[in-house]
Design a protein around this motif. Structure first.
Motif, PDB file in Angstrom:
ATOM      1  N   MET A  89      -2.280   5.761   2.018  1.00  0.00           N
ATOM      2  CA  MET A  89      -3.440   4.913   1.708  1.00  0.00           C
ATOM      3  C   MET A  89      -3.554   3.815   2.753  1.00  0.00           C
ATOM      4  SD  MET A  89      -4.321   2.712  -1.701  1.00  0.00           S
ATOM      5  CE  MET A  89      -5.854   1.827  -1.868  1.00  0.00           C
TER       6      MET A  89
ATOM      7  N   TYR B 188       0.841  -1.195   0.000  1.00  0.00           N
ATOM      8  CA  TYR B 188       0.000   0.000   0.000  1.00  0.00           C
ATOM      9  C   TYR B 188       0.878   1.246   0.000  1.00  0.00           C
ATOM     10  CZ  TYR B 188      -4.028  -2.966   1.007  1.00  0.00           C
ATOM     11  OH  TYR B 188      -5.008  -3.908   0.932  1.00  0.00           O
TER      12      TYR B 188
ATOM     13  N   PRO C 171      -1.540  -0.548  -4.884  1.00  0.00           N
ATOM     14  CA  PRO C 171      -2.958  -0.248  -5.118  1.00  0.00           C
ATOM     15  C   PRO C 171      -3.216   1.247  -5.301  1.00  0.00           C
ATOM     16  CG  PRO C 171      -2.639  -1.573  -3.120  1.00  0.00           C
ATOM     17  CD  PRO C 171      -1.307  -1.017  -3.504  1.00  0.00           C
TER      18      PRO C 171
ATOM     19  N   HIS D 169     -11.101   0.136  -8.056  1.00  0.00           N
ATOM     20  CA  HIS D 169      -9.832  -0.226  -7.428  1.00  0.00           C
ATOM     21  C   HIS D 169      -8.898  -0.825  -8.482  1.00  0.00           C
ATOM     22  CE1 HIS D 169     -11.360   0.225  -3.233  1.00  0.00           C
ATOM     23  NE2 HIS D 169     -12.512  -0.092  -3.803  1.00  0.00           N
TER      24      HIS D 169
ATOM     25  N   TYR E 249      -6.841  -6.479  -4.272  1.00  0.00           N
ATOM     26  CA  TYR E 249      -5.787  -5.984  -5.146  1.00  0.00           C
ATOM     27  C   TYR E 249      -4.903  -7.096  -5.704  1.00  0.00           C
ATOM     28  CZ  TYR E 249      -7.147  -1.423  -3.365  1.00  0.00           C
ATOM     29  OH  TYR E 249      -7.849  -0.296  -3.046  1.00  0.00           O
TER      30      TYR E 249
ATOM     31  N   THR F  73       0.872   4.747  -9.924  1.00  0.00           N
ATOM     32  CA  THR F  73       1.505   4.126  -8.748  1.00  0.00           C
ATOM     33  C   THR F  73       3.024   4.013  -8.838  1.00  0.00           C
ATOM     34  OG1 THR F  73       1.261   1.908  -9.672  1.00  0.00           O
ATOM     35  CG2 THR F  73      -0.581   2.754  -8.368  1.00  0.00           C
TER      36      THR F  73
ATOM     37  N   THR G  77      -4.678   0.450   4.708  1.00  0.00           N
ATOM     38  CA  THR G  77      -5.011  -0.876   4.181  1.00  0.00           C
ATOM     39  C   THR G  77      -6.498  -1.172   4.257  1.00  0.00           C
ATOM     40  OG1 THR G  77      -4.641  -1.880   6.345  1.00  0.00           O
ATOM     41  CG2 THR G  77      -2.758  -1.796   4.848  1.00  0.00           C
TER      42      THR G  77
ATOM     43  N   CYS H 223      -4.744  -2.204  -9.347  1.00  0.00           N
ATOM     44  CA  CYS H 223      -3.410  -2.608  -8.922  1.00  0.00           C
ATOM     45  C   CYS H 223      -2.815  -3.444 -10.044  1.00  0.00           C
ATOM     46  CB  CYS H 223      -3.452  -3.404  -7.617  1.00  0.00           C
ATOM     47  SG  CYS H 223      -1.830  -3.877  -6.979  1.00  0.00           S
TER      48      CYS H 223
END
Length: 834
Positions: free
Chosen positions: A308, A304, A393, A352, A318, A387, A310, A354
């Protein structure tokens, strides 16, 4: 340590003291330092120590300040399936001292309904308010409803409204109508509300416009939650507009969908302290384009990012994803989900992301657009650009306005590769979806009750579109028997009834229209929704490797198929079906005759059916089922290659043709083989056939509709057992149908009865069956009225573990290969396939 920080979070002495306690004698006996230097070093050390501790605290699951689980009308303390303890509202400090209410146990328990908190309820015949003293802040409020009869009241009269502080959660709500329409046995309504002071009132009010109305509730859950759905910073825009949408402390939300995309269901106990349930996304995917389910590689850890917590979503969300797959054809279609929502509200859609593919580590490798209700919500989405690396994520929020109109409308979510960016892969990815209804300007969240659908077997709303573990306790095999037992029964009836039934597969999914997307088909490998499909790779020429198991059947080139059919010569046409044309062909230099089914892109069936047929037939190898030899999916073709049935089809041996009719024993063997192979659909004609047979059975004339060829050739006890089994398989209620194990046992039992009669030399004469000879409880049981010629030494091998002996022969369930087969249709006798 948390206590020390909370008492004096800004005092640098606190971490210094902690560091000194940790260093102990090492600090005392280290090189001498001046006191100031000591404090300077300790301050630096303490700063980093404090930062690391705070990071660990933020990485932990959320610990709610308030966690109230109220099991209404229950005993003082109960425990649910997630091992959470519920307290009773009887004599509770939360209960109201005014208002008429009573408690009751549900009159019946649906097999899918858990005991806690659904089997007891509090019933309100006037306005009633629970008052919960809680800390100020955001709360999840979950209301549990099981619409059974309580105190003899009619569940359909339970029409009521529910208020939480200034918000209307439900208005003229009918739990009975809602569960019936959604095909649920029970329902949970989840809301997010902010409590500005230290008290939360929840009020239940029976409808004033409905005679004999009342309200009820089975369970109330209140859990503190962090403010994780706020858009008060003004960065969340209304899709299709440049206007920011604000969700702040004055906003209430109702959760409509929470999906773990590409992964399995996550129960509330698997969440991050907020007890949210995450569901499989596959029931909401539109059309055949399932994409590819992906998971993180073994050496990848979800990390993470800073800032952010968890508890935004669990790691399991994710760690799995659904992508379009690494194929050049992706630019021709969308990966689409459809969600039904109430009209006239705004919806917060949280996506979401990832990046779980270890091969994608740089920007512009996977770039895609996000569409909500056919409007661009996100252009050129690049997870790595957000990211900076994979395994990290990120979530993005969007707001969709659903205008008033029909009571419910569809909300579309679609992903499509961003072509102008010219990414390395034309692909898209998604890990999770949350959709929340936002209250209107009057504080209302209530929508209309959904319109009931035709009555079906109920399922568990905790995991939509599937049966719960509790209902499986009724006998998990009964699920199989309930869903496919009717199909088996129809096959039994076809075996000895004279009726021209055409077996054809129903097209799955929604009917398409020109607006649904591009016409034509795409290669099967685009739609492989198994984990193995994700391993297919592209090469520099743009060809692809199929995700299907090559060891079970051959992958033919289109050139081979054209040669086998003389370029699809119409003179070789065997027939035409819903899927397309079927040609006779020759492969391997003319040494093997085959039937080649060429898909028609304009047919009602598509990629998903094509893949399903291959996947199913690759697992089914039986002497009574036509074998799939291979397939071809080049040049956007969908072609299946089967054994050529030189002796004709089953249909040709059952109905009025020049083919020799099938003996009764062989028909039984075919039914047993089909029972071991199943899951056929139930076309309308077959359903009508079952109804006809049921009608004849009730009139006592079931034996009169037997194929005339079989008259006098069926042992009466064998016929009786087959008829009993068939009738049980087509019971209206799935719970009344036998399990697949029971069906198989009875088929084998019937075959042994037939063989014993043949061995004894007993003449069958006729097959007159008395109307009262069909005993409701005799399925799979010992037959007390065995006819002469049978030794009567029968026991139920399933319950006792013993074998059944009939006429000196043992009956035990085993592999179909243990049966001595009669002649089969295909010249190829190898049931293991090629």
């Amino acid at each position: 340590m948390v206590l020390m920080f909370s008492e004096d979070p800004l005092n640098i002495d606190t971490p210094i003291v902690m560091v000194e306690m940790l260093l102990g004698e090492f600090w005392e006996y280290s090189s001498p330092m001046r006191n100031a230097d000591k404090y300077y070093c300790l301050s630096i050390f303490g700063f980093f120590f404090l930062a690391s501790v705070l990071h660990l605290i933020s990485a932990a699951d959320y610990v709610p300040i308030d966690k109230i689980l109220l099991n209404c009308g229950a005993s003082p303390q109960t425990t649910d399936a997630d091992n959470r303890k519920w307290t009773s509202d009887i004599g509770s400090k939360f209960a109201s001292s005014v208002g008429k209410s009573s408690t009751s146990t549900a009159s019946t328990q649906d097999p899918s309904v858990p005991e806690v908190p659904y089997m007891t309820a509090r019933i309100f015949q006037s306005e009633y308010t629970y008052s919960f003293p809680v800390a100020s802040g955001h709360k999840f409020v979950r209301l549990y409803f099981y619409p059974a009869s309580y105190l003899g009241l009619n569940p359909t009269n339970a029409i009521f409204s529910v208020f939480a502080g200034p918000y209307t959660l439900l208005k003229n709500f009918s739990a009975a109508q809602t569960t019936q329409a959604l095909n649920y046995a029970f329902i949970v309504k989840e809301y997010s509300v902010n409590v500005p002071d230290e008290n939360l009132d929840i009020t239940f009010k029976p409808s004033s416009s409905t005679p004999n109305s009342y309200a009820f509730v089975n369970g109330i859950e209140i859990v503190s939650m962090p403010d994780i759905y706020s858009t008060a910073d003004g960065t969340t825009m209304i899709v299709g507009q440049t206007t920011a949408f604000y969700i702040d402390n004055s906003t209430a939300l109702e959760n409509f969908y929470r999906l773990n995309v590409g992964g399995n269901d996550i129960s509330p106990s698997g969440d991050t302290g907020l007890y949210r349930a995450w569901y499989d996304d596959s029931p909401y995917i539109f059309g055949a384009a399932y994409g590819v389910a992906q998971t993180t590689s073994p050496n990848m850890t979800i990390q993470y990012p800073s800032g952010m917590p968890t508890y935004v979503a669990p790691v399991d969300v994710y760690a799995t994803a659904r992508s379009m797959g690494p194929y050049i054809y992706n630019q021709n279609y969308n990966l689409t989900w459809i969600f039904t929502v109430d009209s006239g509200f705004a919806y917060l859609v949280r996506l979401h992301f990832c990046e779980v593919d270890p091969n994608i580590t740089k920007i512009n490798q996977r770039v895609f657009d996000v569409f909500l209700n056919n409007q661009t919500a996100q252009e050129a989405a690049d997870v790595i650009a957000w990211t900076e690396r994979n395994g990290v994520p990120v979530c993005k929020d969007y707001v969709v306005l659903v205008p008033s109109g029909a009571p419910q409308q569809d909300l579309w979510l679609a992903l499509h590769p961003n072509i102008p960016a010219k990414p390395q892969f034309y692909d898209a990815i998604l890990n999770g979806v949350e959709i929340f209804k936002v209250n209107d300007t009057s504080g209302n969240l209530a929508g209309p009750n959904p319109v009931p659908a035709p009555k079906q077997e109920k399922i568990d709303p905790s995991f939509p579109n599937r049966r719960s573990a509790s209902s499986q306790s009724k006998n998990q095999n009964a699920i199989i028997g309930g869903s496919i037992g009717g199909g088996i029964a129809v096959m039994l009836l076809v075996g000895f009834f004279v009726c021209a039934v055409s077996h054809r597969r129903r097209p799955g999914g929604n009917s398409s229209s020109p607006s649904d997307g591009p016409s034509g088909w795409l290669p099967l490998s685009l739609y492989g929704h198994s984990h193995s499909a994700g391993s297919a790779k592209t090469n520099t020429t743009g060809s692809y490797a199929s995700s299907l198991p090559s060891n079970l059947f051959r992958h033919f080139s289109f050139t081979e198929i054209k040669a086998a059919t003389n370029n699809f010569d119409e003179a070789l046409l065997l027939g035409v079906g819903g899927f397309g044309k079927v040609y006779k062909g020759e492969i391997d230099s003319g040494t093997i005759k085959v039937a080649i089914k060429r898909g028609n892109p304009l047919s009602g069936q598509g990629v998903h059916e094509f893949q399903t047929e291959i996947e199913m037939l690759s697992k089914l190898r039986h002497r009574h089922l036509v074998s799939l030899i291979g397939y071809c999916e080049e040049n956007c073709e969908m072609i299946l290659i089967y054994d050529y049935m030189s002796h004709g089809t089953l249909r040709e041996h059952l109905y009025k043709t020049n083919k020799p009719p099938l003996p009764w024993k062989q028909r039984l063997e075919i039914c047993i083989g089909a029972a071991r192979a199943l899951n056929p659909a139930l076309p309308k004609e077959q359903v009508n056939l079952a109804e006809w047979a049921s009608h004849c059975q009730k009139k006592g004339i079931l034996d009169q509709i037997i194929d005339p060829y079989l008259k006098g050739k069926i042992a009466p006890e064998c016929f009786k057992k087959i008829a009993e089994t068939a009738m049980k398989c087509v019971e209206d209620q799935g719970i009344d149908r036998p399990s697949m194990g029971d069906v198989l046992w009875n088929l084998e039992f019937a075959l042994q009865l037939q063989e014993s009669a043949e061995e004894s030399g007993k003449g069958f004469g006729g097959t007159d069956i008395e109307e009262d000879s069909f005993d409701e409880g005799c399925i799979g049981k010992k037959d007390p009225e065995a006819s002469p010629g049978f030794d009567g030494n029968t026991t139920d091998s399933r319950s006792s573990g013993m074998s059944v002996s009939i006429g000196g022969r043992s009956l035990a369930s085993g592999d179909s290969d243990e049966l001595t087969p009669s002649s089969v249709f295909s010249e190829i006798m190898n049931p293991k396939g090629r």
